[in-house]
Design a protein around this motif. Structure first.
Motif, PDB file in Angstrom:
ATOM      1  N   TYR A  30       0.856  -1.180   0.000  1.00 34.73           N
ATOM      2  CA  TYR A  30       0.000   0.000   0.000  1.00 34.73           C
ATOM      3  C   TYR A  30       0.892   1.229   0.000  1.00 34.73           C
ATOM      4  O   TYR A  30       2.030   1.181   0.479  1.00 34.73           O
ATOM      5  CB  TYR A  30      -0.900   0.033   1.235  1.00 34.73           C
ATOM      6  N   GLN A  31       0.356   2.344  -0.501  1.00 32.07           N
ATOM      7  CA  GLN A  31       1.152   3.568  -0.548  1.00 32.07           C
ATOM      8  C   GLN A  31       0.268   4.785  -0.307  1.00 32.07           C
ATOM      9  O   GLN A  31      -0.845   4.870  -0.828  1.00 32.07           O
ATOM     10  CB  GLN A  31       1.834   3.688  -1.911  1.00 32.07           C
ATOM     11  N   ILE A  51       4.577   7.294   1.828  1.00 26.02           N
ATOM     12  CA  ILE A  51       4.743   6.200   2.786  1.00 26.02           C
ATOM     13  C   ILE A  51       4.366   4.897   2.080  1.00 26.02           C
ATOM     14  O   ILE A  51       3.277   4.793   1.500  1.00 26.02           O
ATOM     15  CB  ILE A  51       3.835   6.375   4.023  1.00 26.02           C
ATOM     16  N   ARG A  52       5.258   3.934   2.133  1.00 32.04           N
ATOM     17  CA  ARG A  52       4.954   2.624   1.546  1.00 32.04           C
ATOM     18  C   ARG A  52       4.905   1.579   2.649  1.00 32.04           C
ATOM     19  O   ARG A  52       5.764   1.545   3.527  1.00 32.04           O
ATOM     20  CB  ARG A  52       5.996   2.224   0.503  1.00 32.04           C
ATOM     21  N   CYS A  53       3.865   0.726   2.606  1.00 25.83           N
ATOM     22  CA  CYS A  53       3.677  -0.346   3.582  1.00 25.83           C
ATOM     23  C   CYS A  53       3.550  -1.675   2.841  1.00 25.83           C
ATOM     24  O   CYS A  53       3.170  -1.708   1.668  1.00 25.83           O
ATOM     25  CB  CYS A  53       2.388  -0.141   4.383  1.00 25.83           C
ATOM     26  N   ASP A  54       3.836  -2.764   3.549  1.00 25.84           N
ATOM     27  CA  ASP A  54       3.604  -4.072   2.941  1.00 25.84           C
ATOM     28  C   ASP A  54       2.120  -4.420   3.033  1.00 25.84           C
ATOM     29  O   ASP A  54       1.305  -3.612   3.499  1.00 25.84           O
ATOM     30  CB  ASP A  54       4.500  -5.139   3.574  1.00 25.84           C
ATOM     31  N   LYS A  55       1.767  -5.614   2.598  1.00 30.18           N
ATOM     32  CA  LYS A  55       0.340  -5.989   2.557  1.00 30.18           C
ATOM     33  C   LYS A  55      -0.261  -6.160   3.944  1.00 30.18           C
ATOM     34  O   LYS A  55      -1.479  -6.240   4.094  1.00 30.18           O
ATOM     35  CB  LYS A  55       0.150  -7.259   1.732  1.00 30.18           C
ATOM     36  N   GLU A  56       0.597  -6.201   4.991  1.00 32.55           N
ATOM     37  CA  GLU A  56       0.112  -6.274   6.376  1.00 32.55           C
ATOM     38  C   GLU A  56       0.122  -4.899   7.038  1.00 32.55           C
ATOM     39  O   GLU A  56      -0.030  -4.796   8.243  1.00 32.55           O
ATOM     40  CB  GLU A  56       0.994  -7.241   7.182  1.00 32.55           C
ATOM     41  N   TRP A  57       0.326  -3.846   6.262  1.00 28.19           N
ATOM     42  CA  TRP A  57       0.318  -2.458   6.719  1.00 28.19           C
ATOM     43  C   TRP A  57       1.513  -2.134   7.626  1.00 28.19           C
ATOM     44  O   TRP A  57       1.447  -1.230   8.451  1.00 28.19           O
ATOM     45  CB  TRP A  57      -1.006  -2.100   7.415  1.00 28.19           C
ATOM     46  N   ARG A  58       2.614  -2.858   7.456  1.00 25.99           N
ATOM     47  CA  ARG A  58       3.851  -2.547   8.175  1.00 25.99           C
ATOM     48  C   ARG A  58       4.671  -1.587   7.323  1.00 25.99           C
ATOM     49  O   ARG A  58       4.910  -1.851   6.143  1.00 25.99           O
ATOM     50  CB  ARG A  58       4.646  -3.825   8.454  1.00 25.99           C
ATOM     51  N   PRO A 107      -3.326  13.357   9.695  1.00 23.73           N
ATOM     52  CA  PRO A 107      -4.080  12.237  10.248  1.00 23.73           C
ATOM     53  C   PRO A 107      -3.887  10.942   9.450  1.00 23.73           C
ATOM     54  O   PRO A 107      -4.367   9.889   9.859  1.00 23.73           O
ATOM     55  CB  PRO A 107      -5.538  12.718  10.161  1.00 23.73           C
ATOM     56  N   THR A 108      -3.186  11.016   8.337  1.00 29.37           N
ATOM     57  CA  THR A 108      -3.004   9.842   7.471  1.00 29.37           C
ATOM     58  C   THR A 108      -2.461   8.645   8.233  1.00 29.37           C
ATOM     59  O   THR A 108      -2.938   7.515   8.069  1.00 29.37           O
ATOM     60  CB  THR A 108      -2.044  10.179   6.314  1.00 29.37           C
ATOM     61  N   THR A 109      -1.437   8.891   9.054  1.00 31.40           N
ATOM     62  CA  THR A 109      -0.723   7.759   9.634  1.00 31.40           C
ATOM     63  C   THR A 109      -1.482   7.053  10.747  1.00 31.40           C
ATOM     64  O   THR A 109      -1.062   5.982  11.185  1.00 31.40           O
ATOM     65  CB  THR A 109       0.676   8.206  10.113  1.00 31.40           C
ATOM     66  N   ASN A 110      -2.607   7.588  11.214  1.00 31.10           N
ATOM     67  CA  ASN A 110      -3.460   6.822  12.126  1.00 31.10           C
ATOM     68  C   ASN A 110      -4.002   5.573  11.444  1.00 31.10           C
ATOM     69  O   ASN A 110      -4.314   4.574  12.101  1.00 31.10           O
ATOM     70  CB  ASN A 110      -4.625   7.671  12.630  1.00 31.10           C
ATOM     71  N   THR A 111      -4.113   5.635  10.119  1.00 29.95           N
ATOM     72  CA  THR A 111      -4.634   4.492   9.374  1.00 29.95           C
ATOM     73  C   THR A 111      -3.746   3.267   9.516  1.00 29.95           C
ATOM     74  O   THR A 111      -4.233   2.127   9.522  1.00 29.95           O
ATOM     75  CB  THR A 111      -4.786   4.857   7.883  1.00 29.95           C
ATOM     76  N   LEU A 112      -2.437   3.458   9.648  1.00 27.33           N
ATOM     77  CA  LEU A 112      -1.501   2.332   9.655  1.00 27.33           C
ATOM     78  C   LEU A 112      -1.761   1.367  10.812  1.00 27.33           C
ATOM     79  O   LEU A 112      -2.009   0.175  10.572  1.00 27.33           O
ATOM     80  CB  LEU A 112      -0.066   2.842   9.668  1.00 27.33           C
ATOM     81  N   PRO A 113      -1.712   1.797  12.091  1.00 30.38           N
ATOM     82  CA  PRO A 113      -2.009   0.841  13.162  1.00 30.38           C
ATOM     83  C   PRO A 113      -3.456   0.384  13.178  1.00 30.38           C
ATOM     84  O   PRO A 113      -3.745  -0.758  13.564  1.00 30.38           O
ATOM     85  CB  PRO A 113      -1.642   1.601  14.436  1.00 30.38           C
ATOM     86  N   ILE A 114      -4.372   1.259  12.761  1.00 29.63           N
ATOM     87  CA  ILE A 114      -5.781   0.849  12.727  1.00 29.63           C
ATOM     88  C   ILE A 114      -5.975  -0.337  11.788  1.00 29.63           C
ATOM     89  O   ILE A 114      -6.611  -1.339  12.133  1.00 29.63           O
ATOM     90  CB  ILE A 114      -6.680   2.035  12.338  1.00 29.63           C
ATOM     91  N   ARG A 115      -5.397  -0.259  10.599  1.00 27.42           N
ATOM     92  CA  ARG A 115      -5.535  -1.373   9.650  1.00 27.42           C
ATOM     93  C   ARG A 115      -4.690  -2.579  10.073  1.00 27.42           C
ATOM     94  O   ARG A 115      -5.128  -3.725   9.956  1.00 27.42           O
ATOM     95  CB  ARG A 115      -5.124  -0.920   8.251  1.00 27.42           C
ATOM     96  N   ARG A 116      -3.495  -2.326  10.555  1.00 26.37           N
ATOM     97  CA  ARG A 116      -2.591  -3.432  10.901  1.00 26.37           C
ATOM     98  C   ARG A 116      -3.112  -4.234  12.093  1.00 26.37           C
ATOM     99  O   ARG A 116      -3.076  -5.469  12.091  1.00 26.37           O
ATOM    100  CB  ARG A 116      -1.203  -2.869  11.198  1.00 26.37           C
TER     101      ARG A 116
END
Length: 197
Positions: A30-31, A51-58, A107-116
């Protein structure tokens, strides 16, 4: 080319400011690509980030450019499989073990732990994020807690201070309301993305 999941426009509630962000998905990751406009002590601030994350939102990679008037600062970090954070060949040992990045201006980066974390309603989890402060792009580890109150409402707490807020999100985990700071004013789903915001 990447599949766009959502494009969002947020407005600052506490001062003048606006942000445009695109969340896209490619094979295996994800990006986020965003541009935030705000002010620091009455000086105009422009921030562009990827910001680039893997498929597990890491988090795998973070790239930030900040312009305070004519002055530019930049930061690019990568994260390896052992959650070690690097700037080029220099490791940042204080961030070892951090999975999420937290950009203090969006607020974008709140999505990362929420999804992960994918918490059930009523559940809570503590995380330590690589927190980036603005405008100097300072980086530090920051302990946080997320509690899922309802399907679309989370309590965010900074464990380093007494700051706590209940944020509202949509079905993608993107913030729709961050009381006192951000409010979503427009959103569009779908499309393709090729390039930076």
């Amino acid at each position: 080319m990447a599949k766009v999941l959502q494009t969002v426009l947020w407005r600052r509630a506490d001062q003048a400011g606006i942000e445009y962000c695109t969340l896209s998905q490619s094979e295996g990751h994800y990006q986020f690509n965003g541009t935030a406009l705000s002010a620091i002590d009455l000086a105009p601030l422009q921030v562009q980030y990827e910001i680039r994350c893997d498929k597990e939102w890491r988090t795998q990679m973070v790239e930030v450019e900040a312009y305070l008037g004519p002055n530019r600062d930049a930061l690019k970090m990568r994260v390896d499989a052992q959650q070690r954070w690097w700037i080029e060949d220099d490791e940042l040992p204080d961030l070892h073990g951090c999975i999420d990045v937290d950009l203090g201006i969006t607020p974008t980066t709140n999505t990362l732990p929420i999804r992960r974390l994918n918490l059930q309603v009523g559940a809570a989890a503590e995380v330590t994020a690589a927190w980036i402060g603005f405008p100097k792009l300072s980086v530090q580890a920051l302990a946080q807690r997320y509690t899922r109150l309802e399907a679309s409402r989370y309590r965010y707490e900074s464990l380093a201070s007494d700051f706590s807020v209940v944020i509202e999100v949509d079905e993608l985990g993107m913030v729709t309301r961050y009381p006192g700071f951000w409010e979503r004013v427009a959103a569009l789903q779908g499309g393709v993305f090729d390039g930076r915001s």
